[in-house]
Design a protein around this motif. Structure first.
Motif, mmCIF file in Angstrom:
data_model
loop_
_atom_site.group_PDB
_atom_site.id
_atom_site.type_symbol
_atom_site.label_atom_id
_atom_site.label_comp_id
_atom_site.label_asym_id
_atom_site.label_seq_id
_atom_site.Cartn_x
_atom_site.Cartn_y
_atom_site.Cartn_z
ATOM 1 N N GLU A 314 0.836 -1.205 0.000
ATOM 2 C CA GLU A 314 0.000 0.000 0.000
ATOM 3 C C GLU A 314 0.867 1.251 0.000
ATOM 4 O O GLU A 314 0.566 2.239 -0.689
ATOM 5 N N TYR A 315 1.967 1.222 0.760
ATOM 6 C CA TYR A 315 2.879 2.370 0.831
ATOM 7 C C TYR A 315 3.547 2.611 -0.519
ATOM 8 O O TYR A 315 3.661 3.756 -0.980
ATOM 9 N N GLU A 318 1.037 4.177 -2.763
ATOM 10 C CA GLU A 318 0.758 5.554 -2.332
ATOM 11 C C GLU A 318 1.832 6.518 -2.811
ATOM 12 O O GLU A 318 1.531 7.588 -3.348
ATOM 13 N N GLU A 322 1.272 9.571 -5.360
ATOM 14 C CA GLU A 322 1.462 10.888 -4.743
ATOM 15 C C GLU A 322 2.426 11.757 -5.540
ATOM 16 O O GLU A 322 2.209 12.961 -5.710
ATOM 17 N N SER A 368 -2.517 7.964 3.538
ATOM 18 C CA SER A 368 -2.949 6.693 2.965
ATOM 19 C C SER A 368 -3.111 6.797 1.452
ATOM 20 O O SER A 368 -3.298 7.884 0.905
ATOM 21 N N PHE A 369 -3.063 5.639 0.808
ATOM 22 C CA PHE A 369 -3.302 5.602 -0.637
ATOM 23 C C PHE A 369 -4.688 6.137 -0.966
ATOM 24 O O PHE A 369 -4.870 6.884 -1.927
#
Length: 419
Positions: A314-315, A318, A322, A368-369
């Motif tokens: 997930e990171y 993201e 981003e 968060s995503f």
């Protein structure tokens, strides 16, 4: 959320929203009006603004003209309320009376909508959860991976479909690597993938990795620009990112096909979340929704391959999205070439960077995503329309006057060649 079969589509470029979608709409309309004596198709907004470069009219005429004459009407200055890529199809009888009048939208990734729910293109929801945070928490609570959630929701048949996707991805890389020469269109761009591949093999390992990823991503993007067969991941304009990285990792690290399929499924979940909660259409949110989302999908897929936890995956996704926030869609001459092709190559390496950065972490982070997806959607709304696939601003603006006549000459030559 819908099935991953609606995210990953095998088709011909150069644009999922401007080529694949309109051609699909034309086929649908033709099925209902094979007795028509004439067709009229009006293109609106972004679809009209860059449709000539994307060969929108050609894609429509290939379907309808064998049945009856087709008139294309361009209305770039009019944006229909539901989506910037609006189309109106009309069928006429021999007396000139209207048989049918149908408005439809090409909403990105080759998907269509009538602007209402349900409509003729509505399909069932396959996934119960619509946010990556929800799915990540499910993975943590059940000791599962993202791809296992895909298997649970889609059933075992999804793996046969994703195998077809992986085969098509690999083929698009290899086709591009083995093609040389000039790309179609008035920009007279030379293909680079084959040259980058040869040069990369001459470098030491540290630089060779980057060079090969560049070459593979360029190969697919150049195939797309040439109207070759590619996979929407999530769109044609961003089709080089995921295949470029996965092809390189599969060859360089001897990952099995099943591991790559799991990675594609993981990346697909990321793309699906964006498609559900924001958009993957450049005409709606700019290139952040195409190359930015492709980078996020690929970062997640790479992290899955290297054993990342659900939080690390997930990171990685993201960060990848981003750092593409606000990216405009301003294709020169309306072609999926400048800056699109190079963007695929750079996004491919950025996806690997996001994976590596996340792997060094424990997966915990502040933004968060899902929040980034919300921001991307709002950023897309705030972007002026000239930066959303209209070729009216940004990089395309200074080239508009000088390339307009060249584009007309190129299209005229294409018509002569086809006849």
């Amino acid at each position: 959320m819908k099935s991953l079969k609606e995210l990953f589509r095998i088709g011909k470029g150069p644009s999922s929203s401007h080529t694949m979608g309109p051609q699909r709409a034309a086929k649908d309309f033709l099925e209902r009006h094979r007795d028509a004596a004439k067709f009229e198709v009006t293109l609106y907004g972004s679809l009209a603004a860059t449709g000539r470069g994307h060969m929108t009219d050609i894609a429509i005429k290939e379907v309808l003209e064998p049945t009856a004459p087709v008139e294309i009407v361009w209305k770039a200055g009019i944006f229909l309320p539901y989506h910037p890529n609006g189309m109106e199809f009309k069928a006429f009888n021999r007396e000139g009376h209207t048989l049918d009048d149908w408005t439809v939208y090409s909403i990105g990734g080759g998907a269509l909508s009538e602007g209402k729910e349900p409509d003729r293109f509505s399909t069932k929801e396959v996934y119960d959860m619509n946010s990556l945070s929800q799915i990540m928490n499910w993975c943590d609570d059940n000791g599962r991976n993202y791809w296992e959630y895909v298997d649970l929701c889609e059933g075992s048949e999804i793996w046969d479909y994703l195998e077809e996707i992986w085969i098509a991805m690999k083929q698009s890389v290899e086709n591009g690597i083995n093609h040389e020469g000039r790309l179609p269109g008035p920009l007279n761009l030379a293909r680079k993938a084959a040259t980058y591949y040869i040069k990369a093999t001459g470098y030491k390992q540290t630089l060779q990795t980057r060079g090969l990823v560049y070459a593979y991503a360029l190969a697919v993007s150049e195939e797309n620009a040439s109207g070759g067969t590619i996979v929407t991941a999530p769109t044609c304009g961003s089709s080089g990112v995921m295949p470029g990285v996965l092809y390189h990792l599969a060859k360089g690290h001897n990952f099995s096909d099943i591991k790559v399929l799991h990675a594609i499924a993981t990346g697909g979940i990321v793309g699906n979340v964006v498609k559900q909660n924001a958009s993957i259409s450049g005409a709606e949110v700019g290139c952040q929704g195409e190359v930015g989302v492709a980078c996020a999908m690929t970062a997640a897929a790479a992290c899955q391959l290297f054993g990342g936890t659900p939080a690390q995956i997930e990171y990685a996704a993201e960060m990848a999205l981003e750092h593409h926030l606000g990216m405009t869609c301003d294709p020169i001459c309306g072609l999926v070439q400048i800056p699109c092709i190079e963007r695929n190559a750079f996004a491919a390496t950025r996806a690997l960077d996001a994976n590596l950065y996340a792997a060094f972490s424990d997966g915990r982070h502040r933004v968060s995503f899902d929040h980034v997806v919300e921001v991307m959607k709002q950023t897309g709304k705030d972007l002026p329309s000239l930066y959303k696939e209209t070729s009216a601003g940004g990089l395309a603006k200074d080239f508009k006057d000088t390339t307009e006549s060249a584009l007309s000459r190129w299209r005229e030559q294409g018509r002569q060649d086809r006849h």
